[in-house]
Design an enzyme around this catalytic site. Structure first.
Site, short mmCIF file in Angstrom:
data_model
loop_
_atom_site.label_atom_id
_atom_site.label_comp_id
_atom_site.label_asym_id
_atom_site.label_seq_id
_atom_site.Cartn_x
_atom_site.Cartn_y
_atom_site.Cartn_z
N ASP A 60 40.44 35.70 44.25
CA ASP A 60 39.10 35.77 44.85
C ASP A 60 38.14 36.58 43.99
O ASP A 60 38.41 37.73 43.65
CB ASP A 60 39.20 36.37 46.25
N ASP A 65 43.49 37.26 39.04
CA ASP A 65 43.17 37.54 40.43
C ASP A 65 42.58 36.25 40.98
O ASP A 65 42.01 35.45 40.23
CB ASP A 65 42.16 38.69 40.50
#
Length: 176
Positions: free
Chosen positions: A10, A8
């Site tokens: 952020d 992922d």
């Protein structure tokens, strides 16, 4: 050991700045560069799978997301693939995490088996998408992670670096 690791963006690779389209605001999380370097030394393919609903909401453009991607790679090195979901939470797409579409796309483009792929993220949707895709999911919680998601996760790690070390069987040189 995995063939590929998908991250992922952020809150996992870089500090979470909501709807960030400004490359100058990109800050890697502690240990990110060392973790990625350890994986690269082992020849493991690296990718990013990221929901970017700011595009659907009109808060970001694809060009903004690409500018942030370029900055992430300037700071952390290259990734083999980036797959981004531009849809909003109610668009009914099949790619937005926790749906497995981003992972399916990344695995297909990389030519790897989903069972030999790990996904590392900071929220339950990341590990839920990994599970739905048949990949290994590791949750690296931060201050924004819901404690219920931590409790529900099959596998957690306190930091990005420790998550990578677990994937590599505890490679000691990566912790230097």
């Amino acid at each position: 050991m995995p063939t590929a690791v998908l991250f992922d963006r952020d809150g996992t690779l870089i500090e979470d700045v909501p709807y960030n389209g400004a490359p100058e605001r990109v800050r890697p999380v502690p240990g990110a560069r060392r973790a990625l370097s350890a994986l690269r030394r082992h020849g493991i393919l690296l990718g990013v799978v990221s929901n970017q609903s700011g595009i659907a909401r009109g808060l970001l453009t694809r060009a903004d997301v690409d500018a942030v991607r370029r900055r992430v790679e300037e700071l952390l090195g290259p990734f083999d693939i980036w797959v981004v979901c531009p849809h909003g939470p109610y668009d009914g797409c099949r790619c937005r995490k926790p749906a497995p579409g981003l992972i399916h796309t990344a695995v297909a483009r990389l030519g790897v088996e989903r069972q030999r792929t790990a996904v590392i993220g900071d929220i339950g949707a990341d590990v839920d998408a990994a599970r739905a895709a048949g990949a290994r999911g590791i949750l690296v919680p931060n201050e924004q992670t819901d404690p219920r998601e931590v409790a529900a996760a099959a596998e957690t790690a306190p930091t990005l670096l420790t998550a990578v070390l677990a994937l590599l069987g505890g490679e000691p040189e990566a912790s230097r």
